[in-house]
Motif scaffolding. Structure first.
Motif, short mmCIF file in Angstrom:
data_model
loop_
_atom_site.label_atom_id
_atom_site.label_comp_id
_atom_site.label_asym_id
_atom_site.label_seq_id
_atom_site.Cartn_x
_atom_site.Cartn_y
_atom_site.Cartn_z
N LEU A 178 0.86 -1.18 0.00
CA LEU A 178 0.00 0.00 0.00
C LEU A 178 0.89 1.23 0.00
CD1 LEU A 178 -2.61 -1.05 2.71
CD2 LEU A 178 -2.85 -1.17 0.22
N ARG A 201 0.65 5.62 0.12
CA ARG A 201 -0.08 6.89 0.18
C ARG A 201 0.89 7.96 -0.27
NH1 ARG A 201 -3.63 8.69 5.24
NH2 ARG A 201 -1.66 8.33 6.32
N ALA A 253 -1.75 8.17 -8.69
CA ALA A 253 -2.50 7.75 -7.50
C ALA A 253 -3.26 8.94 -6.91
CB ALA A 253 -1.54 7.18 -6.46
N PRO A 254 -4.46 8.70 -6.38
CA PRO A 254 -5.19 9.79 -5.73
C PRO A 254 -4.36 10.36 -4.58
CG PRO A 254 -6.58 7.84 -5.95
CD PRO A 254 -5.19 7.44 -6.32
N GLU A 283 -2.90 11.50 -1.26
CA GLU A 283 -3.10 11.21 0.16
C GLU A 283 -4.14 10.14 0.45
OE1 GLU A 283 -2.91 14.51 2.83
OE2 GLU A 283 -1.79 15.72 1.38
N GLN A 284 -4.38 9.26 -0.52
CA GLN A 284 -5.25 8.11 -0.30
C GLN A 284 -4.43 6.84 -0.47
OE1 GLN A 284 -8.84 8.11 -2.62
NE2 GLN A 284 -9.14 10.31 -2.38
N TRP A 285 -4.74 5.81 0.31
CA TRP A 285 -4.02 4.55 0.19
C TRP A 285 -4.34 3.90 -1.15
CZ3 TRP A 285 -0.06 3.59 3.09
CH2 TRP A 285 0.01 4.14 4.37
N THR A 286 -3.31 3.48 -1.85
CA THR A 286 -3.42 2.85 -3.16
C THR A 286 -2.68 1.52 -3.12
OG1 THR A 286 -3.46 5.01 -4.25
CG2 THR A 286 -2.84 3.13 -5.61
#
Length: 118
Positions: free
Chosen positions: A35, A37, A69-70, A72-75
């Motif tokens: 994961l 971020r 990746a978005p 500050e969102q977990w990807t």
């Protein structure tokens, strides 16, 4: 982890410190999965590698993926070992099964690193 624009790496070693032959994982279709971020996207190539001879072994550039990746969102990042093999990594003798390295800048949070068979 913060990369500050000079050669730097983040890695996880084998718990035993002994190299392992990971070609069986390649044959099983495994992926390196973790994961991420992205707080600040990579400014240049940011490579994923697994090996026993940094920096001689090649890596797979994750910068394009991490830049998309978005914020500050977990990807979920999942890279097939077949890609690492195609890049020229020698999976016969691995004591660092996870490494990220760059000469650029980036600010990332990394969690749940593992090798998985889909």
């Amino acid at each position: 982890m913060r990369f500050r624009g000079h050669p730097a790496f983040f890695y996880a070693e084998s718990p035993t410190g002994e190299p392992a032959d990971l070609r069986g994982h390649l044959e099983a279709g495994a992926h390196v999965r973790f994961l991420a971020r992205v707080i600040e996207p990579p400014s240049s190539a940011l490579f994923l590698a697994c090996h026993d001879d940094y920096p001689a072994q090649p890596g797979v550039d994750l910068a394009p993926l991490l830049r998309q990746a978005p914020p500050e969102q977990w990807t979920v990042v999942s890279v097939p070992l077949a890609e690492l093999d195609a890049a020229g990594m020698d999976l016969r003798h691995v004591d660092v099964p996870f490494m990220l390295y760059t000469e650029g800048t980036a600010l990332l949070e990394i969690a749940d690193v593992g090798w998985r068979v889909p």
